[in-house]
Design a protein around this motif. Structure first.
Motif, PDB file in Angstrom:
ATOM      1  N   ASN A 275       0.800  -1.233   0.000  1.00  8.64           N
ATOM      2  CA  ASN A 275       0.000   0.000   0.000  1.00  8.64           C
ATOM      3  C   ASN A 275       0.825   1.271   0.000  1.00  8.64           C
ATOM      4  O   ASN A 275       0.338   2.334  -0.389  1.00  8.64           O
ATOM      5  CB  ASN A 275      -0.956   0.009   1.193  1.00  8.64           C
ATOM      6  N   SER A 276       2.051   1.201   0.474  1.00 13.12           N
ATOM      7  CA  SER A 276       2.945   2.358   0.454  1.00 13.12           C
ATOM      8  C   SER A 276       4.326   1.869   0.848  1.00 13.12           C
ATOM      9  O   SER A 276       4.643   1.780   2.035  1.00 13.12           O
ATOM     10  CB  SER A 276       2.480   3.448   1.418  1.00 13.12           C
ATOM     11  N   ASN A 278       7.937   1.625   1.921  1.00 14.01           N
ATOM     12  CA  ASN A 278       8.890   2.484   2.617  1.00 14.01           C
ATOM     13  C   ASN A 278      10.267   2.174   2.034  1.00 14.01           C
ATOM     14  O   ASN A 278      10.744   1.042   2.163  1.00 14.01           O
ATOM     15  CB  ASN A 278       8.863   2.161   4.115  1.00 14.01           C
ATOM     16  N   GLY A 281       7.035   5.051  -1.298  1.00 15.07           N
ATOM     17  CA  GLY A 281       5.604   5.341  -1.332  1.00 15.07           C
ATOM     18  C   GLY A 281       4.862   4.639  -2.453  1.00 15.07           C
ATOM     19  O   GLY A 281       3.657   4.882  -2.647  1.00 15.07           O
ATOM     20  N   CYS A 283       2.665   2.144  -4.620  1.00  8.07           N
ATOM     21  CA  CYS A 283       1.521   1.283  -4.319  1.00  8.07           C
ATOM     22  C   CYS A 283       1.408   0.240  -5.435  1.00  8.07           C
ATOM     23  O   CYS A 283       1.443   0.587  -6.619  1.00  8.07           O
ATOM     24  CB  CYS A 283       0.243   2.102  -4.218  1.00  8.07           C
ATOM     25  N   GLU A 313      -5.144   6.681   4.871  1.00  6.61           N
ATOM     26  CA  GLU A 313      -5.441   7.260   3.555  1.00  6.61           C
ATOM     27  C   GLU A 313      -5.662   8.758   3.741  1.00  6.61           C
ATOM     28  O   GLU A 313      -6.481   9.176   4.559  1.00  6.61           O
ATOM     29  CB  GLU A 313      -6.683   6.625   2.945  1.00  6.61           C
ATOM     30  N   PRO A 422       2.146  12.077  -1.618  1.00  3.13           N
ATOM     31  CA  PRO A 422       1.649  10.734  -1.301  1.00  3.13           C
ATOM     32  C   PRO A 422       0.156  10.765  -0.967  1.00  3.13           C
ATOM     33  O   PRO A 422      -0.352  11.758  -0.443  1.00  3.13           O
ATOM     34  CB  PRO A 422       2.477  10.341  -0.072  1.00  3.13           C
ATOM     35  N   ARG A 424      -1.231   8.194   0.894  1.00  6.54           N
ATOM     36  CA  ARG A 424      -1.397   7.532   2.192  1.00  6.54           C
ATOM     37  C   ARG A 424      -0.049   7.493   2.912  1.00  6.54           C
ATOM     38  O   ARG A 424       1.005   7.557   2.281  1.00  6.54           O
ATOM     39  CB  ARG A 424      -1.974   6.125   2.037  1.00  6.54           C
TER      40      ARG A 424
END
Length: 515
Positions: A275-276, A278, A281, A283, A313, A422, A424
């Motif tokens: 989802n993001s 690290n 960022g 997806c 989000e 970003p 989220r």
């Protein structure tokens, strides 16, 4: 306010009077003002002198006696008990100086797993962050700012647990976690579209411990673990410490490159932050998630899904379905550190039933159980609906901080530097052009009072490389300090560019090898 024996009770304070009296007496016992054998006034007399109800004094005396400060005898009174004294060395004997004995060769005794290169990478930035507190604008801290912590709401929950649960919350918690918390976590996951039952949930001391027990359960020295080419430093450290051979998969706009994976063949595990990721960022798209699940099934590879940004989000758009929702054999990790309180150190994982006994045993061997008191308090927090209200607040705050940083970066950074806002989480990836070395920018930025994370920290394979850039975190600083940080970062980039051009002009050689 009234005084007695030097004691002060303040009726304006938001602290119960009996608790104030307890604290004042306990402090005087600790300091020696009320020595062992000192007789305290009868409860009725002290209450009259303090201008409070006798029940207040009785409750304070009772709690002090229960805690070991006082002893009471009917007909004689209430007395201060002798407190344990510090143990003294025998007369004439001094501690043995380390200079008087042969030193233990600690450096040669360190295990190979503790020497992994990933630990040294992170230690450098952490040392700088500790030294540079204060005026340093810190854009590396992956935690909410102090002003975003729900301290008052959590205090209410903690006090309620102590009042209603008492000593039952102070023992060791069940190995899998407190049942009421597991139930609330499962219900919250279902709300997010992640299938879960309470029996599937293993509560851990942060998602970091969850990842560690998974690695311990699955990885033998030399096993291949695949991750995104740039990934979480904690994962690099954990897999390295467990002897894994970590490989970074290249990616396109939708996620990991399937052709590369098919060529690579089977691995022990595939670790992803769908989802993001690290630090970048990124997806992973819905169709690519389905393709990854199919590949993992074909090759017999375990999939580890790290959803550390769950519920964060920023623009209201939900991510694609969780990989755990596509396949019940996916190991799913998440945490309350990023969206609630880091000091809770409470995370959790979902895993296939056949793997659960091994993970529970390894987790128990590590810490004998995550704090039961904090688990009960967090369950109370969730049951009262406080999390939903808290998320409403911090999402707005994170949006404001993200937008302030974006505006400032556009204003102060060179035009050749690229980034996108970003949707989220609280991290932003800054893509640097070839003529700006991340390490050089990191060092110059530090000298100018802003701390950022160079992309080299996150490269899985340093020889192969990875995306060139910087990671900025905007959740821990105010909008005004984020603007100041962007200004300092822009000045640092300008200085690095000028310095590089000066070297080229003086030597005729580009230190970065850029043509």
């Amino acid at each position: 306010m009234e005084r007695s024996l030097g004691l002060v009770l303040d009726h304006a304070l938001d602290v119960p009077l009996y608790q104030q009296l307890f604290d004042r007496i306990a402090e005087r016992i600790r300091s020696g003002a009320f020595p062992a054998g000192f007789r305290l006034p009868p409860s009725r007399k002290l209450a009259d002198e303090l201008g409070t109800h006798r029940n207040t004094v009785v409750r304070a005396y009772t709690e002090l006696e229960r805690s070991g400060f006082l002893s009471s005898t009917v007909g004689r009174g209430t007395f201060v008990r002798a407190q344990p004294a510090a143990v003294a060395l025998p007369v004439g004997r001094a501690p043995v100086s380390s200079a008087e004995r042969a030193p233990i060769p600690w450096s040669s005794m360190i295990s190979e797993r503790a020497r992994t290169e990933g630990f040294a990478r992170v230690a450098r930035v952490q040392r700088i962050a500790r030294v540079g507190r204060g005026e340093l604008v810190n854009l590396t801290k992956m935690e909410p700012g102090p002003d975003l912590l729900p301290d008052e709401l959590f205090r209410r929950c903690l006090e309620h647990v102590m009042r209603t649960t008492g000593t039952r919350a102070l023992g060791y918690a069940p190995h899998e976690g407190v049942p009421r918390l597991r139930e609330r976590i499962a219900a919250d996951l279902v709300r997010q579209g992640v299938p879960a039952r309470a029996d599937d949930v293993l509560v851990t001391s942060g998602s970091q411990q969850g990842l560690d027990v998974v690695a311990r359960a699955l990885v033998d020295p030399g096993d291949v673990v695949i991750s995104q080419a740039a990934t979480y430093t904690g994962a690099i450290q954990i897999f390295g410490a467990n002897g894994a051979r970590l490989m970074g998969v290249p990616a396109d706009a939708e996620g990991p490159d399937m052709a590369w994976l098919r060529h690579a063949g089977r691995a022990k595990a595939l670790y992803l932050m769908p989802n993001s990721c690290n630090p970048t960022g990124e997806c992973i798209s819905g169709p690519r998630r389905e393709a990854l699940i199919a590949w993992a099934r074909e090759t017999g590879t375990a999939v580890i899904e790290d959803d550390f940004v769950a519920d964060l989000e920023l623009d209201g758009a939900a991510p694609p379905p969780a990989m755990r929702a596509l396949d019940g054999d996916v190991i799913y990790l998440s945490t309350f550190s990023k969206k609630l309180i880091p000091a809770l150190r409470i995370g959790f994982l979902l895993c296939p039933p056949s793997l659960a006994p091994q993970l529970v045993a390894l987790k128990h061997a590590t810490d004998l159980g995550t704090s039961g008191l904090l688990q009960h308090a967090l369950a109370e927090f969730l049951e009262r609906g406080y999390l939903a209200a808290h998320l409403n607040r911090i999402r707005g705050q994170y949006r404001e901080r993200r937008d302030a940083l974006c505006v400032a970066l556009k204003k102060y950074l060179p035009p050749s530097v690229r980034f996108r806002a970003p949707t989220r989480g609280t991290t932003m990836w800054i893509e640097l052009p070839d003529d700006l070395d991340p390490e050089a920018v990191f060092e110059e930025a530090r000298r100018r009072g802003v701390l950022v994370s160079p992309g080299t920290l996150y490269r899985v394979d340093r020889a192969v490389g990875g995306p060139s850039g910087l990671r900025l975190v905007f959740g821990g600083e105010s909008p005004a300090r984020l603007v100041e940080g962007a200004k300092r970062l822009g000045a640092a980039m300008d200085a690095v560019s000028v310095g590089r051009r000066a070297v080229v002009k003086r030597t005729g050689t580009d230190p970065l090898g850029v043509v």
